[in-house]
Design a protein around this motif. Structure first.
Motif, PDB file in Angstrom:
ATOM      1  N   HIS A 222       0.742  -1.154   0.014  1.00 13.75           N
ATOM      2  CA  HIS A 222      -0.220  -0.024   0.061  1.00 13.75           C
ATOM      3  C   HIS A 222       0.854   1.091  -0.070  1.00 13.75           C
ATOM      4  O   HIS A 222       0.413   2.503  -0.103  1.00 13.75           O
ATOM      5  N   LEU A 223       2.121   1.019   0.290  1.00 13.97           N
ATOM      6  CA  LEU A 223       3.058   2.317   0.111  1.00 13.97           C
ATOM      7  C   LEU A 223       3.789   2.515  -1.304  1.00 13.97           C
ATOM      8  O   LEU A 223       4.447   3.465  -1.305  1.00 13.97           O
ATOM      9  N   LEU A 224       3.426   1.768  -2.025  1.00 14.57           N
ATOM     10  CA  LEU A 224       4.156   1.772  -3.413  1.00 14.57           C
ATOM     11  C   LEU A 224       3.395   2.817  -4.175  1.00 14.57           C
ATOM     12  O   LEU A 224       2.119   2.734  -4.087  1.00 14.57           O
ATOM     13  N   PRO A 225       4.032   3.401  -5.077  1.00 13.90           N
ATOM     14  CA  PRO A 225       3.241   4.025  -6.053  1.00 13.90           C
ATOM     15  C   PRO A 225       2.565   3.022  -6.791  1.00 13.90           C
ATOM     16  O   PRO A 225       2.896   2.116  -7.170  1.00 13.90           O
ATOM     17  N   PRO A 226       1.558   3.713  -7.782  1.00 16.98           N
ATOM     18  CA  PRO A 226       0.694   2.885  -8.479  1.00 16.98           C
ATOM     19  C   PRO A 226       1.562   2.232  -9.762  1.00 16.98           C
ATOM     20  O   PRO A 226       2.458   2.974  -9.940  1.00 16.98           O
ATOM     21  N   PRO A 227       1.139   0.983 -10.177  1.00 19.59           N
ATOM     22  CA  PRO A 227       2.158   0.481 -11.169  1.00 19.59           C
ATOM     23  C   PRO A 227       1.978   1.293 -12.424  1.00 19.59           C
ATOM     24  O   PRO A 227       0.954   1.854 -12.561  1.00 19.59           O
ATOM     25  N   GLN A 228       3.346   1.327 -12.864  1.00 28.03           N
ATOM     26  CA  GLN A 228       3.226   2.125 -14.295  1.00 28.03           C
ATOM     27  C   GLN A 228       2.646   1.265 -15.366  1.00 28.03           C
ATOM     28  O   GLN A 228       3.034   0.106 -15.564  1.00 28.03           O
ATOM     29  N   ARG A 229       1.870   1.856 -16.071  1.00 30.46           N
ATOM     30  CA  ARG A 229       1.463   1.226 -17.407  1.00 30.46           C
ATOM     31  C   ARG A 229       2.833   1.024 -18.338  1.00 30.46           C
ATOM     32  O   ARG A 229       3.573   2.015 -18.408  1.00 30.46           O
ATOM     33  N   ALA A 230       2.781  -0.247 -19.136  1.00 29.95           N
ATOM     34  CA  ALA A 230       4.009  -0.401 -19.723  1.00 29.95           C
ATOM     35  C   ALA A 230       4.063   0.426 -20.980  1.00 29.95           C
ATOM     36  O   ALA A 230       3.175   0.625 -21.704  1.00 29.95           O
ATOM     37  N   ARG A 231       5.532   0.961 -21.387  1.00 25.74           N
ATOM     38  CA  ARG A 231       5.346   1.918 -22.404  1.00 25.74           C
ATOM     39  C   ARG A 231       5.375   0.896 -23.623  1.00 25.74           C
ATOM     40  O   ARG A 231       5.993  -0.129 -23.930  1.00 25.74           O
ATOM     41  N   PRO A 232       4.493   1.473 -24.699  1.00 22.33           N
ATOM     42  CA  PRO A 232       4.376   0.636 -25.934  1.00 22.33           C
ATOM     43  C   PRO A 232       5.718   0.582 -26.737  1.00 22.33           C
ATOM     44  O   PRO A 232       6.296   1.526 -26.730  1.00 22.33           O
ATOM     45  N   THR A 233       6.065  -0.407 -27.177  1.00 20.95           N
ATOM     46  CA  THR A 233       7.114  -0.461 -28.229  1.00 20.95           C
ATOM     47  C   THR A 233       6.884   0.241 -29.375  1.00 20.95           C
ATOM     48  O   THR A 233       5.765   0.437 -29.930  1.00 20.95           O
ATOM     49  N   GLU A 234       7.960   0.477 -30.326  1.00 17.07           N
ATOM     50  CA  GLU A 234       7.737   1.144 -31.453  1.00 17.07           C
ATOM     51  C   GLU A 234       6.994   0.114 -32.585  1.00 17.07           C
ATOM     52  O   GLU A 234       6.229   0.786 -33.380  1.00 17.07           O
ATOM     53  N   GLN A 235       6.987  -1.072 -32.166  1.00 15.60           N
ATOM     54  CA  GLN A 235       6.329  -2.100 -33.236  1.00 15.60           C
ATOM     55  C   GLN A 235       4.924  -2.022 -32.571  1.00 15.60           C
ATOM     56  O   GLN A 235       4.072  -1.923 -33.708  1.00 15.60           O
ATOM     57  N   ASP A 236       4.273  -1.707 -31.589  1.00 15.86           N
ATOM     58  CA  ASP A 236       3.012  -1.576 -31.103  1.00 15.86           C
ATOM     59  C   ASP A 236       2.656  -0.140 -31.475  1.00 15.86           C
ATOM     60  O   ASP A 236       1.325  -0.070 -32.092  1.00 15.86           O
ATOM     61  N   VAL A 237       3.279   0.881 -31.502  1.00 12.77           N
ATOM     62  CA  VAL A 237       2.689   2.136 -31.967  1.00 12.77           C
ATOM     63  C   VAL A 237       2.599   2.165 -33.476  1.00 12.77           C
ATOM     64  O   VAL A 237       1.464   2.540 -33.989  1.00 12.77           O
ATOM     65  N   ALA A 238       3.546   1.442 -34.333  1.00 12.76           N
ATOM     66  CA  ALA A 238       3.410   1.299 -35.654  1.00 12.76           C
ATOM     67  C   ALA A 238       2.114   0.595 -36.182  1.00 12.76           C
ATOM     68  O   ALA A 238       1.543   1.095 -37.138  1.00 12.76           O
ATOM     69  N   GLN A 239       1.694  -0.586 -35.268  1.00 12.88           N
ATOM     70  CA  GLN A 239       0.803  -1.104 -35.842  1.00 12.88           C
ATOM     71  C   GLN A 239      -0.463  -0.320 -35.464  1.00 12.88           C
ATOM     72  O   GLN A 239      -1.446  -0.269 -36.187  1.00 12.88           O
ATOM     73  N   CYS A 240      -0.566   0.565 -34.227  1.00 12.81           N
ATOM     74  CA  CYS A 240      -1.645   1.343 -33.841  1.00 12.81           C
ATOM     75  C   CYS A 240      -1.907   2.348 -34.921  1.00 12.81           C
ATOM     76  O   CYS A 240      -2.923   2.579 -35.275  1.00 12.81           O
ATOM     77  N   GLU A 241      -0.867   3.109 -35.366  1.00 10.19           N
ATOM     78  CA  GLU A 241      -0.840   4.100 -36.347  1.00 10.19           C
ATOM     79  C   GLU A 241      -1.208   3.258 -37.609  1.00 10.19           C
ATOM     80  O   GLU A 241      -2.261   4.133 -38.187  1.00 10.19           O
ATOM     81  N   ALA A 242      -1.155   2.416 -38.079  1.00 10.60           N
ATOM     82  CA  ALA A 242      -1.451   1.826 -39.436  1.00 10.60           C
ATOM     83  C   ALA A 242      -3.108   1.552 -39.255  1.00 10.60           C
ATOM     84  O   ALA A 242      -3.983   1.707 -40.029  1.00 10.60           O
ATOM     85  N   ASP A 243      -3.601   0.802 -38.025  1.00  6.94           N
ATOM     86  CA  ASP A 243      -5.080   0.629 -37.843  1.00  6.94           C
ATOM     87  C   ASP A 243      -5.643   1.966 -37.945  1.00  6.94           C
ATOM     88  O   ASP A 243      -6.955   1.953 -38.208  1.00  6.94           O
ATOM     89  N   ALA A 244      -4.955   2.844 -37.076  1.00 10.68           N
ATOM     90  CA  ALA A 244      -5.843   4.093 -37.073  1.00 10.68           C
ATOM     91  C   ALA A 244      -6.154   4.939 -38.479  1.00 10.68           C
ATOM     92  O   ALA A 244      -7.088   5.246 -38.906  1.00 10.68           O
ATOM     93  N   ARG A 245      -5.031   4.771 -39.163  1.00 12.29           N
ATOM     94  CA  ARG A 245      -5.105   5.372 -40.739  1.00 12.29           C
ATOM     95  C   ARG A 245      -6.214   4.754 -41.519  1.00 12.29           C
ATOM     96  O   ARG A 245      -6.723   5.463 -42.300  1.00 12.29           O
ATOM     97  N   LYS A 246      -6.277   3.450 -41.339  1.00  8.34           N
ATOM     98  CA  LYS A 246      -7.398   2.669 -42.061  1.00  8.34           C
ATOM     99  C   LYS A 246      -8.529   3.130 -41.755  1.00  8.34           C
ATOM    100  O   LYS A 246      -9.596   3.366 -42.882  1.00  8.34           O
TER     101      LYS A 246
END
Length: 359
Positions: A222-246
């Motif tokens: 209970h004394l720890l900071p909230p878990p950080q969300r994992a930073r997306p990899t460049e591969q994840d970002v590229a796939q997200c961008e491709a899906d969004a462009r479609k």
């Protein structure tokens, strides 16, 4: 002498009163999941009298990727054990971890704060994207099998060791965990993990030659900071961008045909079939070419780029007529089939990238 009935009852009584034996878990799985989350800790400094303190050694466990570590408090010493300076305490807490190749390297120096009512401390280093242990959110099962990852001060790597949870004398040790595990000086701060590869406790004390005490994770979770969300990899970002462009582009099919014909004896003709994308559109994917020739040929496709978009596609066509008075003439026709999409403006692309990075 016991009768058969009495003997059977005696054996059953022994079986019922004997402590359950926990089934061992896969040490290699726990090790693979947490080997880079375990750190070695070296502490140096001066006591309140100004004398140098012999180096203290122990272990710790990274519990947040941004450099939050849990260890036993006595490994680093209470603040009162160190000389006070204008900047804090004359105490240097060096953190050593393993890189991806299993080689020791320094992760920097840590600040510290004690966990109330337990022999625990939370350390913080300046870091990001570290491999961190997952902290269990439920208490361990009684008499269950566990794995401790112990980094002996004289070793270059930590080692997974099988152990069992045994009943704790609550009158003396409250809600701490008791392990059937031999530990020695320098093992304090080691992590204890369950069959799900999750951290359930931090070793704090040696009870005797075969038992150790560990503080449970709920003492500090209970004394720890909230878990950080994992930073997306460049591969994840590229796939997200491709899906969004479609989802934002307008796709249309195109088809264009052209050709040449040779009618006179010995005739030779050349031409080009070409498609030009409208302003603001780009040719996407592979263009299909369909040929029809007789004494003719069609050249390879040529793509023209305008900045980041493909603005046109073309192919050369040619034909010839045999040098004879009779027979059919030559021809060469080609059809280009493909798709175009509306090119997104720079502000649209920037918005898509910001959205994908934030996911």
């Amino acid at each position: 002498m016991l009768s058969r009935t009495s003997y059977t009852a005696f054996v059953v009584a022994i079986a019922l009163s004997a402590p359950a034996t926990a089934q061992s878990i896969d040490r290699s799985s726990v090790w693979a999941a947490n080997k880079q989350a375990v750190v070695k800790i070296n502490v140096t400094g001066r006591n309140p009298a100004g004398a140098s303190v012999p180096m203290r050694k122990g272990s710790g466990v990274i519990v947040r990727p941004n450099g939050v570590i849990v260890t036993a408090l006595h490994v680093i010493g209470d603040d009162a054990e160190w000389s006070e300076t204008p900047d804090g305490r004359d105490r240097r807490i060096e953190i050593i971890g393993l890189d991806g190749n299993g080689i020791e390297h320094s992760l920097g120096t840590a600040s510290a704060r004690a966990v109330p009512a337990y022999d625990l401390a939370i350390l913080t280093i300046t870091a990001s994207n570290l491999l961190a242990a997952t902290v269990a959110d439920t208490p361990p099962a009684e008499l269950s099998s566990v794995v401790a990852i112990i980094w002996d001060p004289g070793s270059h790597q930590p080692e997974p060791v099988s152990a069992d949870l045994v009943p704790t004398d609550a009158s003396r040790f409250r809600d701490n965990l008791t392990l059937r595990l031999a530990v020695v000086e320098g093992h304090s701060g080691s992590g204890v993990f369950n069959a799900d590869n999750k951290l359930i406790g931090i070793i704090t004390n040696q009870l005797d030659a075969n038992r150790a005490l560990a503080a449970p994770v709920f003492a500090f979770n209970h004394l720890l900071p909230p878990p950080q969300r994992a930073r997306p990899t460049e591969q994840d970002v590229a796939q997200c961008e491709a899906d969004a462009r479609k989802t934002r582009v307008d796709r249309e099919a195109f088809s264009v045909s052209d050709g040449v014909r040779c009618q006179n004896m010995g005739d030779n003709q050349q031409g080009t079939v070409q498609y030009n994308a409208p302003p603001g559109y780009s040719i996407v994917g592979q263009v299909q070419r369909v040929d029809e020739t007789n004494y003719g040929s069609v050249g390879p496709l040529r793509y023209t780029r305008d900045g980041g978009r493909v603005s046109s596609v073309s192919a050369d066509v040619s034909c010839s007529t045999p040098n004879r008075p009779f027979g059919p003439g030559g021809w060469s026709n080609a059809t280009l089939n493909g798709f175009i999409e509306r090119s997104l403006a720079q502000d649209e692309l920037a918005e898509i990238r910001r959205t994908c990075l934030a996911q």
